[in-house]
Design a protein around this motif. Structure first.
Motif, PDB file in Angstrom:
ATOM      1  N   MET A   1     -31.620  44.124  20.460  1.00 41.74           N
ATOM      2  CA  MET A   1     -32.026  42.749  20.317  1.00 41.74           C
ATOM      3  C   MET A   1     -30.818  41.818  20.314  1.00 41.74           C
ATOM      4  SD  MET A   1     -34.898  41.427  20.266  1.00 41.74           S
ATOM      5  CE  MET A   1     -35.891  40.110  19.768  1.00 41.74           C
ATOM      6  N   ILE A   2     -29.755  42.271  19.683  1.00 43.29           N
ATOM      7  CA  ILE A   2     -28.546  41.457  19.618  1.00 43.29           C
ATOM      8  C   ILE A   2     -27.932  41.309  21.009  1.00 43.29           C
ATOM      9  CG2 ILE A   2     -26.202  41.365  18.685  1.00 43.29           C
ATOM     10  CD1 ILE A   2     -27.292  42.565  16.128  1.00 43.29           C
ATOM     11  N   ILE A   3     -28.012  42.350  21.814  1.00 42.88           N
ATOM     12  CA  ILE A   3     -27.484  42.270  23.175  1.00 42.88           C
ATOM     13  C   ILE A   3     -28.272  41.250  23.983  1.00 42.88           C
ATOM     14  CG2 ILE A   3     -27.186  43.554  25.330  1.00 42.88           C
ATOM     15  CD1 ILE A   3     -26.572  46.015  23.616  1.00 42.88           C
ATOM     16  N   ALA A   4     -29.584  41.243  23.829  1.00 35.93           N
ATOM     17  CA  ALA A   4     -30.407  40.256  24.534  1.00 35.93           C
ATOM     18  C   ALA A   4     -30.062  38.836  24.085  1.00 35.93           C
ATOM     19  CB  ALA A   4     -31.886  40.537  24.295  1.00 35.93           C
ATOM     20  N   PHE A   5     -29.780  38.671  22.791  1.00 36.22           N
ATOM     21  CA  PHE A   5     -29.373  37.362  22.282  1.00 36.22           C
ATOM     22  C   PHE A   5     -28.108  36.887  22.972  1.00 36.22           C
ATOM     23  CE2 PHE A   5     -26.412  35.194  19.446  1.00 36.22           C
ATOM     24  CZ  PHE A   5     -27.110  34.020  19.220  1.00 36.22           C
ATOM     25  N   TRP A   6     -27.092  37.730  23.023  1.00 37.28           N
ATOM     26  CA  TRP A   6     -25.821  37.316  23.620  1.00 37.28           C
ATOM     27  C   TRP A   6     -25.935  37.113  25.122  1.00 37.28           C
ATOM     28  CZ3 TRP A   6     -22.511  35.004  20.853  1.00 37.28           C
ATOM     29  CH2 TRP A   6     -22.361  35.313  19.510  1.00 37.28           C
ATOM     30  N   VAL A   7     -26.773  37.894  25.780  1.00 38.65           N
ATOM     31  CA  VAL A   7     -26.987  37.688  27.221  1.00 38.65           C
ATOM     32  C   VAL A   7     -27.654  36.343  27.467  1.00 38.65           C
ATOM     33  CG1 VAL A   7     -28.304  38.518  29.211  1.00 38.65           C
ATOM     34  CG2 VAL A   7     -27.003  40.133  27.834  1.00 38.65           C
ATOM     35  N   LEU A   8     -28.678  36.025  26.682  1.00 39.85           N
ATOM     36  CA  LEU A   8     -29.342  34.727  26.822  1.00 39.85           C
ATOM     37  C   LEU A   8     -28.397  33.571  26.491  1.00 39.85           C
ATOM     38  CD1 LEU A   8     -32.909  35.344  25.385  1.00 39.85           C
ATOM     39  CD2 LEU A   8     -32.284  34.803  27.734  1.00 39.85           C
ATOM     40  N   ALA A   9     -27.583  33.743  25.461  1.00 42.03           N
ATOM     41  CA  ALA A   9     -26.625  32.702  25.094  1.00 42.03           C
ATOM     42  C   ALA A   9     -25.618  32.479  26.223  1.00 42.03           C
ATOM     43  CB  ALA A   9     -25.916  33.063  23.799  1.00 42.03           C
ATOM     44  N   ALA A  10     -25.129  33.551  26.816  1.00 40.89           N
ATOM     45  CA  ALA A  10     -24.179  33.430  27.926  1.00 40.89           C
ATOM     46  C   ALA A  10     -24.829  32.781  29.145  1.00 40.89           C
ATOM     47  CB  ALA A  10     -23.623  34.805  28.287  1.00 40.89           C
ATOM     48  N   LEU A  11     -26.072  33.145  29.435  1.00 38.94           N
ATOM     49  CA  LEU A  11     -26.764  32.546  30.574  1.00 38.94           C
ATOM     50  C   LEU A  11     -27.012  31.057  30.369  1.00 38.94           C
ATOM     51  CD1 LEU A  11     -29.336  35.310  31.560  1.00 38.94           C
ATOM     52  CD2 LEU A  11     -27.311  34.584  32.829  1.00 38.94           C
ATOM     53  N   GLY A  99     -30.987  33.105  16.434  1.00 40.71           N
ATOM     54  CA  GLY A  99     -30.062  34.216  16.237  1.00 40.71           C
ATOM     55  C   GLY A  99     -29.452  34.245  14.849  1.00 40.71           C
ATOM     56  N   ARG A 100     -29.212  33.083  14.319  1.00 37.02           N
ATOM     57  CA  ARG A 100     -28.590  32.999  12.983  1.00 37.02           C
ATOM     58  C   ARG A 100     -29.585  33.350  11.881  1.00 37.02           C
ATOM     59  NH1 ARG A 100     -26.427  33.794   8.840  1.00 37.02           N
ATOM     60  NH2 ARG A 100     -25.356  32.258   7.553  1.00 37.02           N
ATOM     61  N   PHE A 101     -30.752  32.745  11.932  1.00 36.85           N
ATOM     62  CA  PHE A 101     -31.702  32.917  10.833  1.00 36.85           C
ATOM     63  C   PHE A 101     -32.745  33.991  11.081  1.00 36.85           C
ATOM     64  CE2 PHE A 101     -30.251  28.469  10.426  1.00 36.85           C
ATOM     65  CZ  PHE A 101     -29.605  28.616   9.210  1.00 36.85           C
ATOM     66  N   GLY A 102     -33.043  34.280  12.320  1.00 38.06           N
ATOM     67  CA  GLY A 102     -34.084  35.264  12.615  1.00 38.06           C
ATOM     68  C   GLY A 102     -33.556  36.660  12.888  1.00 38.06           C
ATOM     69  N   LEU A 103     -32.503  36.744  13.675  1.00 35.24           N
ATOM     70  CA  LEU A 103     -32.003  38.047  14.088  1.00 35.24           C
ATOM     71  C   LEU A 103     -30.785  38.519  13.295  1.00 35.24           C
ATOM     72  CD1 LEU A 103     -32.165  37.536  17.953  1.00 35.24           C
ATOM     73  CD2 LEU A 103     -33.801  38.752  16.529  1.00 35.24           C
ATOM     74  N   GLY A 104     -30.068  37.583  12.729  1.00 38.27           N
ATOM     75  CA  GLY A 104     -28.826  37.959  12.047  1.00 38.27           C
ATOM     76  C   GLY A 104     -27.735  38.330  13.029  1.00 38.27           C
ATOM     77  N   ALA A 105     -27.825  37.772  14.239  1.00 37.68           N
ATOM     78  CA  ALA A 105     -26.866  38.133  15.280  1.00 37.68           C
ATOM     79  C   ALA A 105     -25.538  37.392  15.134  1.00 37.68           C
ATOM     80  CB  ALA A 105     -27.453  37.814  16.661  1.00 37.68           C
ATOM     81  N   ILE A 106     -25.540  36.320  14.404  1.00 36.89           N
ATOM     82  CA  ILE A 106     -24.293  35.560  14.260  1.00 36.89           C
ATOM     83  C   ILE A 106     -23.815  35.675  12.830  1.00 36.89           C
ATOM     84  CG2 ILE A 106     -23.280  33.267  14.368  1.00 36.89           C
ATOM     85  CD1 ILE A 106     -25.230  32.567  16.519  1.00 36.89           C
TER      86      ILE A 106
END
Length: 106
Positions: A1-11, A99-106
């Motif tokens: 899920m975190i990889i998808a977050f960063w891919v979407l952020a980069a796109l 990403g910050r509040f839902g996934l904890g990716a940041i």
């Protein structure tokens, strides 16, 4: 899920930068085309106004009519870049908040 977050952020970041580049380059090219047709410098205010009018409403000046008839494809690309420049930063903000509040990716 975190990889998808960063891919979407980069796109989304790439889309924002590409839209800014397209707006900048297309406006210069179209203003230079107007300057070549009507004379003057491409930095004249009337050419900037014509470019603003050509993509947003029915053209009422000779310059805007010339752009609309001679360059419809670049004007459609410019309109797409304008839409992306308006929508993509909001989507990026929503993605970062998710990403910050839902996934904890940041």
């Amino acid at each position: 899920m975190i990889i998808a977050f960063w891919v979407l952020a980069a796109l989304l970041a790439f889309a924002i930068l590409l839209a800014a580049q397209m707006r900048y380059l297309l406006s210069i090219v179209l203003r230079r085309a107007l300057a070549a047709k009507f004379g003057g410098k491409h930095t004249d205010a009337e050419y900037r106004t014509a470019l603003y009018e050509a993509g947003r409403k029915a053209p009422d000046t000779d310059h805007a009519r010339h752009l609309s008839t001679e360059y419809p494809v670049p004007l459609s690309h410019l309109a797409l870049a304008r839409r992306v420049a308006l929508v993509a930063p909001g989507l990026l903000l929503i993605l970062v908040l998710a990403g910050r509040f839902g996934l904890g990716a940041i």
